[in-house]
Design an enzyme around this catalytic site. Structure first.
Site, PDB file in Angstrom:
ATOM      1  N   TYR A  93       0.814  -1.213   0.000  1.00 60.74           N
ATOM      2  CA  TYR A  93       0.000   0.000   0.000  1.00 60.74           C
ATOM      3  C   TYR A  93       0.849   1.264   0.000  1.00 60.74           C
ATOM      4  O   TYR A  93       0.397   2.322  -0.433  1.00 60.74           O
ATOM      5  CB  TYR A  93      -0.923   0.023   1.216  1.00 60.74           C
ATOM      6  CG  TYR A  93      -2.053  -0.987   1.175  1.00 60.74           C
ATOM      7  CD1 TYR A  93      -2.176  -1.900   0.130  1.00 60.74           C
ATOM      8  CD2 TYR A  93      -2.996  -1.041   2.186  1.00 60.74           C
ATOM      9  CE1 TYR A  93      -3.200  -2.822   0.099  1.00 60.74           C
ATOM     10  CE2 TYR A  93      -4.035  -1.962   2.169  1.00 60.74           C
ATOM     11  CZ  TYR A  93      -4.126  -2.844   1.120  1.00 60.74           C
ATOM     12  OH  TYR A  93      -5.148  -3.762   1.095  1.00 60.74           O
ATOM     13  N   LYS A 146       3.149 -15.267   3.129  1.00 61.55           N
ATOM     14  CA  LYS A 146       3.160 -16.011   1.867  1.00 61.55           C
ATOM     15  C   LYS A 146       4.613 -16.315   1.528  1.00 61.55           C
ATOM     16  O   LYS A 146       5.115 -16.021   0.439  1.00 61.55           O
ATOM     17  CB  LYS A 146       2.467 -15.199   0.762  1.00 61.55           C
ATOM     18  CG  LYS A 146       2.122 -16.000  -0.506  1.00 61.55           C
ATOM     19  CD  LYS A 146       1.181 -17.154  -0.268  1.00 61.55           C
ATOM     20  CE  LYS A 146       0.836 -17.845  -1.570  1.00 61.55           C
ATOM     21  NZ  LYS A 146       0.112 -19.123  -1.348  1.00 61.55           N
ATOM     22  N   ASP A 206      -3.355 -18.093   2.164  1.00 62.01           N
ATOM     23  CA  ASP A 206      -4.469 -18.799   1.547  1.00 62.01           C
ATOM     24  C   ASP A 206      -5.044 -19.853   2.499  1.00 62.01           C
ATOM     25  O   ASP A 206      -6.261 -20.031   2.590  1.00 62.01           O
ATOM     26  CB  ASP A 206      -4.056 -19.417   0.211  1.00 62.01           C
ATOM     27  CG  ASP A 206      -2.685 -20.072   0.240  1.00 62.01           C
ATOM     28  OD1 ASP A 206      -2.007 -20.021   1.284  1.00 62.01           O
ATOM     29  OD2 ASP A 206      -2.283 -20.640  -0.792  1.00 62.01           O
ATOM     30  N   ASP A 241      -5.809  -6.574   5.714  1.00 62.41           N
ATOM     31  CA  ASP A 241      -6.991  -5.900   5.184  1.00 62.41           C
ATOM     32  C   ASP A 241      -8.030  -6.937   4.752  1.00 62.41           C
ATOM     33  O   ASP A 241      -9.220  -6.853   5.092  1.00 62.41           O
ATOM     34  CB  ASP A 241      -6.570  -5.034   3.997  1.00 62.41           C
ATOM     35  CG  ASP A 241      -7.662  -4.072   3.541  1.00 62.41           C
ATOM     36  OD1 ASP A 241      -8.778  -4.112   4.094  1.00 62.41           O
ATOM     37  OD2 ASP A 241      -7.395  -3.283   2.625  1.00 62.41           O
TER      38      ASP A 241
END
Length: 356
Positions: free
Chosen positions: A135, A190, A222, A246
């Protein structure tokens, strides 16, 4: 104690009115200043985060924030869109640690999207890093692709990056939060694909050496998303990066019956914070007096507890919210057959009455 009140756009002013009403019913003396932010500030001053609003926010002991965003501003250049206001506040105020509790009140078990036996008793705290990641990473933008299979075509690009100090400070916050709860922390990353999050995992593992009393687990994002809907009560405290946090916190919101029930706190290193509901501005229902104000009211409770040291008053507000739910009062987003549908204003009035 000075509180900056930033109602914002859409349903923001409606739900903020209810939170202020509750705050005024506490019998405490607070200095408050209300200033525009988001689309309201752009319409008035040509920028979603004017210098005058930022000045009030910096000088306040805490900030109570509503919501920003409106479809009519979607054609503006990105730097002038309402959503840039909240990103700007996080950056300018150093609000790097976001706390999003996902608690299922027993009375709302039937409103959850999952079976009651899966979610009953749910109490998760998601700790999200808030000022780094994709971001805020540079470079970013749009350009002609310099390489790759579509070299020469237009492309958009963002940069995911985390420095070691950024990861260490949010890891410390999360481990300390876990120490105050059940001493279990899940770090979500991840690492199997992204170098940024292999680095994240390495640093969090190193910080863990200072918190031997906390059990640390690592989980790919995931899998974490899947486990949130399969066995959410297996989580207690979750720490993750800005983008993953988020997404996962909004997913967790629906386990509680409605995102309209979730407050949040965004804190700096000294526990000064910005407090806001986890939902958006919902311009499609603005002005209809049907929005759920409880997330805004519960954000007020978090503000009293985390930044202002008013634990007793925070407890009173949370008890009042539980009381109105036990009475069967529901806004439309959490309404079920057998309960009483009330408006935004009526729900705020009921919480004030329950305070007494």
């Amino acid at each position: 104690m000075k509180i900056a009140i930033l109602p914002g756009d859409g349903i923001g002013p409606e739900i903020m009115n209810q939170a202020v009403k509750v705050m005024n019913a506490l019998g405490e003396k607070f200095e408050t200043e209300t200033v525009p932010v988001g689309g309201a500030a752009y319409a008035e001053q040509g920028h979603p985060l004017p210098e005058s609003t930022l000045k009030v926010a910096k000088e306040a002991d805490a900030i109570l924030f509503g919501a920003v965003g409106d479809f009519k501003y979607d054609t503006l250049e990105r730097s002038l869109r309402p959503e840039q206001a909240i990103l700007g506040l996080r950056k300018h105020l150093g609000l790097f640690a976001n706390f999003r509790p996902a608690i299922l009140y027993p009375e709302l078990a039937g409103a959850s999207s999952l079976k009651p036996e899966i979610v009953s008793g749910l109490d998760i705290m998601i700790v999200r890093e808030l000022t780094g990641d994709i971001y805020f990473g540079q470079p970013r933008g749009m350009r002609e692709a310099p390489d790759g299979p579509f070299k020469g075509s237009r492309e958009g690009f963002d940069t995911m990056r985390y420095s070691e100090p950024e990861i260490r400070r949010i890891a410390h916050v999360a481990f300390q939060a876990a120490q105050k709860r059940s001493k279990r922390l899940t770090s979500v990353d991840k690492a199997n694909v992204l170098e940024t999050f292999q680095f994240w995992r390495d640093v969090v593992t190193d910080v863990h050496k200072e918190y031997k009393d906390v059990k640390l687990d690592h989980m790919y994002v995931d899998n974490a998303a899947m486990q949130l809907v399969r066995a959410p009560k297996e989580f207690d405290v979750v720490v993750t990066g800005n983008m993953f946090g988020d997404i996962l916190s909004d997913a967790a919101a629906m386990l509680t019956g409605s995102i309209g029930m979730l407050p949040s706190a965004s804190l700096d290193a000294n526990n000064k914070g910005l407090y806001e509901p986890s939902h958006g501005s919902a311009p499609d229902i603005a002005g209809k007096d049907i929005a759920n104000p409880l997330a805004q009211i519960l954000s007020l409770a978090m503000m009293l507890r985390y930044s202002l040291g008013k634990t007793e008053q925070a407890d009173r507000i949370e008890a009042a919210v539980k009381s109105v739910l036990k009475q069967g009062l529901r806004t439309v987003d959490i309404f079920e057959v057998g309960t009483t549908k009330v408006s935004t204003t009526q729900m705020g009035d009921a919480v004030v009455k329950a305070l007494a």
